[in-house]
Design a protein around this motif. Structure first.
Motif, short mmCIF file in Angstrom:
data_model
loop_
_atom_site.label_atom_id
_atom_site.label_comp_id
_atom_site.label_asym_id
_atom_site.label_seq_id
_atom_site.Cartn_x
_atom_site.Cartn_y
_atom_site.Cartn_z
N ASN A 2 0.82 -1.20 0.00
CA ASN A 2 0.00 0.00 0.00
C ASN A 2 0.86 1.26 0.00
O ASN A 2 1.98 1.27 0.53
CB ASN A 2 -0.92 0.02 1.22
N LYS A 3 0.33 2.32 -0.57
CA LYS A 3 1.04 3.60 -0.65
C LYS A 3 0.23 4.71 0.00
O LYS A 3 -0.99 4.77 -0.16
CB LYS A 3 1.32 3.96 -2.12
N TYR A 26 3.40 0.65 4.88
CA TYR A 26 3.03 1.42 3.70
C TYR A 26 4.30 2.01 3.07
O TYR A 26 5.26 2.34 3.79
CB TYR A 26 2.12 2.59 4.07
N ASP A 70 -3.27 4.55 -1.85
CA ASP A 70 -4.34 3.97 -1.03
C ASP A 70 -4.82 4.95 0.02
O ASP A 70 -5.97 4.88 0.47
CB ASP A 70 -3.85 2.68 -0.37
N ALA A 71 -3.94 5.85 0.44
CA ALA A 71 -4.29 6.85 1.45
C ALA A 71 -3.66 8.18 1.08
O ALA A 71 -2.48 8.22 0.70
CB ALA A 71 -3.80 6.42 2.83
N GLN A 117 -6.74 5.10 -5.27
CA GLN A 117 -7.33 3.80 -5.54
C GLN A 117 -8.83 3.82 -5.23
O GLN A 117 -9.28 4.51 -4.31
CB GLN A 117 -6.67 2.73 -4.66
N THR A 119 -11.77 2.48 -3.31
CA THR A 119 -11.75 2.07 -1.90
C THR A 119 -10.61 2.75 -1.14
O THR A 119 -10.29 2.34 -0.02
CB THR A 119 -11.68 0.54 -1.68
N GLY A 120 -10.00 3.77 -1.72
CA GLY A 120 -8.96 4.52 -1.02
C GLY A 120 -9.52 5.42 0.05
O GLY A 120 -10.74 5.57 0.21
N LYS A 121 -8.62 6.04 0.81
CA LYS A 121 -9.03 6.90 1.93
C LYS A 121 -8.39 8.27 1.80
O LYS A 121 -7.21 8.39 1.44
CB LYS A 121 -8.61 6.29 3.27
N SER A 214 -6.57 4.06 6.84
CA SER A 214 -6.08 2.73 6.52
C SER A 214 -7.23 1.77 6.23
O SER A 214 -8.41 2.15 6.24
CB SER A 214 -5.28 2.19 7.71
N GLU A 215 -6.88 0.53 5.98
CA GLU A 215 -7.88 -0.50 5.72
C GLU A 215 -8.74 -0.79 6.94
O GLU A 215 -9.76 -1.49 6.84
CB GLU A 215 -7.20 -1.78 5.23
#
Length: 234
Positions: A2-3, A26, A70-71, A117, A119-121, A214-215
């Motif tokens: 993840n990034k 990450y 991803d975040a 992404q 579903t990213g945050k 995060s996830e």
């Protein structure tokens, strides 16, 4: 792997955020305003001055080489306290540029270029000044309060992509900047108004940002999470 992208990673809170995401394995990319600054806990470093159009456009182009994140954490911010009626327009302009307008413009660029992404945050680091204020903070409170409305609209707009958008708003936090601006006596006066009788630590703010970014966060969106030791509960 993840990034995460941390806008404004060299401050006490920003550095703690970078470290927290790094600790969670990450790949972390951060920005600094000054090319002479460095960042720990990052896999990539970019120079970004949110008040400079050329710097902004260059960053938007350079970040494309990293790929989708991803975040994305917006931590950069400035405060220029001054009694109302004594403001120069440039003070308010700068605060809105750094705290509100440029982050929203940058987020728009990232979404348009598909650099977040599905579903990213997205997490904005706000301030309790978005819900309470003081006489010298009209411009700062206005710029942070504007983000509260923005994240609500963004959460609706980006829901179709599964992107969650939230804000974490800390109260006074024990950082080098706080130590520089407030004497020990002034800090103690603030502590006396906090039910938990202490300032927040950067690591505590980073932990809240990490959870929201995060996830671990799968369903919270459009929220302003207040992290103030109970101050606004009075």
């Amino acid at each position: 792997m993840n990034k995460a992208l941390v806008i404004g990673g060299n401050s006490g809170i920003g550095s703690a955020i970078c470290q927290r995401f790094t600790d969670a394995d990450y790949n972390v990319y951060g920005t600094v305003r000054d090319a002479n600054l460095s960042l720990e806990f990052t896999d990539g470093l970019f120079v970004l001055d949110l008040t400079d159009t050329e710097s902004f456009n260059r960053f938007c182009k350079d970040i494309e080489s990293v790929g989708a994140f991803d975040a994305v954490i917006f931590n950069a911010g400035i405060i220029e306290p001054q009694p109302f009626g004594e403001y120069e327009s440039i003070n308010i302009d700068n605060m809105f540029c750094v705290n509100t307008l440029s982050p929203l413009k940058l987020l728009n660029k990232l979404v348009k270029a598909e650099l977040i992404q599905n579903t990213g945050k997205v997490v904005f680091v706000g301030s309790i000044a978005s819900v309470v204020s003081k006489p010298t903070s009209v411009g700062y409170s206005a710029s942070k309060s504007a983000l509260v409305g923005a994240i609500k609209a963004l959460s609706l707009s980006l829901a179709e992509h599964g992107i969650l958008v939230n804000m974490v708003s800390p109260g006074p936090t024990k950082t080098a900047m706080l130590d520089k601006n407030l004497s020990p006596q002034q800090q103690q006066e603030i502590i006396n108004t906090i039910p938990l009788k202490r300032l927040a630590r950067p690591e505590e703010v980073a932990q809240a940002v990490y959870f929201m970014g995060s996830e671990m966060n799968t369903y919270i969106t459009g929220q302003n999470i207040i992290l103030d030791g109970g101050f606004t509960s009075r």
